[in-house]
Enzyme design. Structure first.
Site, PDB file in Angstrom:
ATOM      1  CG  ASN A  92      -2.050   1.129   1.104  1.00  0.00           C
ATOM      2  OD1 ASN A  92      -2.835   1.186   0.358  1.00  0.00           O
ATOM      3  ND2 ASN A  92      -1.620   2.070   1.910  1.00  0.00           N
ATOM      4  CE1 TYR A 141       3.160   4.891   8.652  1.00  0.00           C
ATOM      5  CE2 TYR A 141       4.413   5.503  10.556  1.00  0.00           C
ATOM      6  CZ  TYR A 141       3.346   5.825   9.597  1.00  0.00           C
ATOM      7  OH  TYR A 141       2.919   7.113   9.599  1.00  0.00           O
ATOM      8  NE  ARG A 282       2.985   1.951  21.227  1.00  0.00           N
ATOM      9  CZ  ARG A 282       2.339   2.679  20.940  1.00  0.00           C
ATOM     10  NH1 ARG A 282       0.954   2.773  20.541  1.00  0.00           N
ATOM     11  NH2 ARG A 282       2.822   3.877  20.618  1.00  0.00           N
TER      12      ARG A 282
HETATM   13  N1  UFG Z   1       0.826   5.154  24.928  1.00  0.00           N
HETATM   14  C1  UFG Z   1       0.356   4.904  26.001  1.00  0.00           C
HETATM   15  N2  UFG Z   1      -0.937   4.097  26.134  1.00  0.00           N
HETATM   16  C2  UFG Z   1      -1.551   3.738  24.970  1.00  0.00           C
HETATM   17  C3  UFG Z   1      -1.113   4.258  23.783  1.00  0.00           C
HETATM   18  C4  UFG Z   1      -0.024   5.260  23.586  1.00  0.00           C
HETATM   19  O1  UFG Z   1       0.972   4.693  27.193  1.00  0.00           O
HETATM   20  O2  UFG Z   1      -2.691   3.340  25.258  1.00  0.00           O
HETATM   21  C5  UFG Z   1       1.916   5.967  24.811  1.00  0.00           C
HETATM   22  C6  UFG Z   1       3.158   5.497  23.760  1.00  0.00           C
HETATM   23  O3  UFG Z   1       3.719   4.521  24.235  1.00  0.00           O
HETATM   24  C7  UFG Z   1       3.598   6.785  23.468  1.00  0.00           C
HETATM   25  C8  UFG Z   1       2.540   7.730  23.549  1.00  0.00           C
HETATM   26  O4  UFG Z   1       1.672   7.216  24.271  1.00  0.00           O
HETATM   27  O5  UFG Z   1       4.811   6.840  24.255  1.00  0.00           O
HETATM   28  C9  UFG Z   1       2.056   8.323  22.131  1.00  0.00           C
HETATM   29  O6  UFG Z   1       1.534   7.022  21.531  1.00  0.00           O
HETATM   30  P1  UFG Z   1       0.597   7.000  20.233  1.00  0.00           P
HETATM   31  O7  UFG Z   1       0.391   5.761  19.793  1.00  0.00           O
HETATM   32  O8  UFG Z   1      -0.378   8.043  20.261  1.00  0.00           O
HETATM   33  O9  UFG Z   1       1.741   7.671  18.944  1.00  0.00           O
HETATM   34  P2  UFG Z   1       3.032   7.366  18.521  1.00  0.00           P
HETATM   35  O10 UFG Z   1       4.177   8.357  19.221  1.00  0.00           O
HETATM   36  O11 UFG Z   1       3.449   5.938  18.741  1.00  0.00           O
HETATM   37  O12 UFG Z   1       2.997   7.369  17.240  1.00  0.00           O
HETATM   38  C10 UFG Z   1       3.314   8.593  16.447  1.00  0.00           C
HETATM   39  C11 UFG Z   1       2.423   8.511  15.127  1.00  0.00           C
HETATM   40  C12 UFG Z   1       3.091   7.532  14.190  1.00  0.00           C
HETATM   41  C13 UFG Z   1       4.657   7.470  14.108  1.00  0.00           C
HETATM   42  C14 UFG Z   1       5.031   7.583  15.415  1.00  0.00           C
HETATM   43  C15 UFG Z   1       6.690   7.799  15.176  1.00  0.00           C
HETATM   44  O13 UFG Z   1       1.330   8.278  15.388  1.00  0.00           O
HETATM   45  O14 UFG Z   1       2.550   7.440  13.003  1.00  0.00           O
HETATM   46  O15 UFG Z   1       4.823   8.540  16.158  1.00  0.00           O
HETATM   47  O16 UFG Z   1       7.411   6.896  16.142  1.00  0.00           O
HETATM   48  F1  UFG Z   1       5.045   6.354  13.461  1.00  0.00           F
END
Ligand code: UFG
Length: 324
Positions: A92, A141, A282
């Site tokens: 994709n 990704y 995570r």
């Molecule tokens: N988190 C929690 N609990 C949850 C969900 C998230 O503690 O239930 C934490 C994650 O561990 C992270 C923070 O909240 O520390 C933010 O998490 P998100 O999943 O909201 O976002 P990410 O930072 O993982 O993701 C973002 C973008 C992605 C990109 C990534 C780069 O959404 O597209 O940053 O690492 F790839």
């Protein structure tokens, strides 16, 4: 500029982009397969349901409309899923995107705005992260996005296809007028999960690790309002059409908030009790991801309107509670 094709325009960021373009008086056509987008998220524009890899359909659209540019929001975005199903992500996010680019070339459409991500940098070597920071994505990704960025460099050099890649940090919030917002299924992002917990739609919010090297031990992220992201897209497109130069920008507010701080801010905004459960780290989460977005500010004149976390959460909360 008169007309833009928004691929993935029925999704979270895409639907905000449609509003932003319409506000600027630009005609919008949306191509979306509605696999994760929502018909109801967009109004007053032509919605074509179809696949971005469908060259015959794209050719027909390019003949039917005189597009000045294409904006592409139709990528798969879940890091964890990309590790489990890399074939799906490369198909994709790379293969189908290539057929979109090649069909654009066939029709002489040479302006492309690409949603990229902080994930192209991988584990940060320093923060805040500027656009020159080494690119070392750590999952399929991020690699799919970085591959596309490199392909776009080659397409500019060989075919004169101009592109702007916008590397988002943490997109959040919702339209200030409540017309659209975040609706992922499954939802994996922190702010909507916290707000669903506040709304009583989820039992609790898990904090993924409290042993990071950060002030309170939870991860720091740079949350940027989705409508501010969209403003940057429009500025970037206008700038690129004027300069005829490809460019890459980071989009964030330059300030990191911890998971714990976001939960506290959400408790204040909502006035609700939010049940928090501590969980394991995570996999693949860097301790801090903070943008240096000065290039976008300097070159594009980008100035986020909703930079404070409280406003971002308020808008997301209004969306979460719509109809209640
Ligand atoms: N988190 C929690 N609990 C949850 C969900 C998230 O503690 O239930 C934490 C994650 O561990 C992270 C923070 O909240 O520390 C933010 O998490 P998100 O999943 O909201 O976002 P990410 O930072 O993982 O993701 C973002 C973008 C992605 C990109 C990534 C780069 O959404 O597209 O940053 O690492 F790839």
């Amino acid at each position: 500029m008169k007309s833009v094709l928004v691929v993935g325009g029925a999704g979270y960021i895409g639907s905000h982009m449609v509003l932003c373009l319409q506000q600027a008086g630009i005609h919008v056509v949306v191509l979306d397969d509605l696999s994760s987008g929502h018909k109801e998220a967009i109004e007053n524009c032509d919605l074509v349901q179809g696949d971005l890899g469908d060259r015959a359909l794209l050719s027909q659209l390019f003949k039917q409309y005189q597009f000045d540019a294409v904006m592409h929001f139709a990528a798969f975005i879940q890091v964890g899923e990309s590790v489990q199903k890399p074939a799906m992500y490369y198909d994709n996010n790379v293969v189908k995107t290539l057929s979109l680019l090649d069909t654009m070339r066939d029709h002489g459409i040479l302006n492309f705005i690409f949603s990229s991500t902080a994930a192209v940098y991988g584990e940060p070597q320093y923060t805040p992260i500027d656009v020159e920071h080494p690119k070392a994505p750590v999952n399929p990704y991020g690699r799919s996005k970085w591959m596309l960025e490199q392909i776009l460099d080659d397409y500019d050099a060989a075919y004169g296809l101009k592109s702007t890649c916008l590397r988002y940090f943490n997109a959040a919030g919702a339209d200030a007028k409540g017309r659209t917002g975040e609706c992922h299924d499954p939802e994996t992002h922190l702010i909507p999960l916290i707000l669903q917990t506040a709304a009583g739609k989820r039992e609790s919010i898990s904090v993924f690790g409290r042993d990071y090297d950060t002030p309170d031990g939870t991860c720091l992220r740079d949350y940027v309002h989705v409508s501010d992201l969209c403003d940057a897209h429009l500025l970037a497109l206008t700038h690129m059409m004027k300069t005829r130069k490809s460019a890459r920008y980071n989009l964030g507010n330059g300030q990191g908030f911890s998971v714990q701080q976001v939960i506290e801010a959400a408790a204040n905004v909502t006035g609700r009790k939010i049940k928090v459960v501590d969980a394991e780290r995570r996999e693949g989460d860097p301790a801090r991801l903070i943008a240096d977005a000065t290039l976008a500010e300097k070159e594009l004149g980008w100035q986020p309107k909703f930079a404070d976390l409280k406003t971002i959460i308020e808008h997301a909360w209004r969306w979460e509670m719509r109809g209640e």
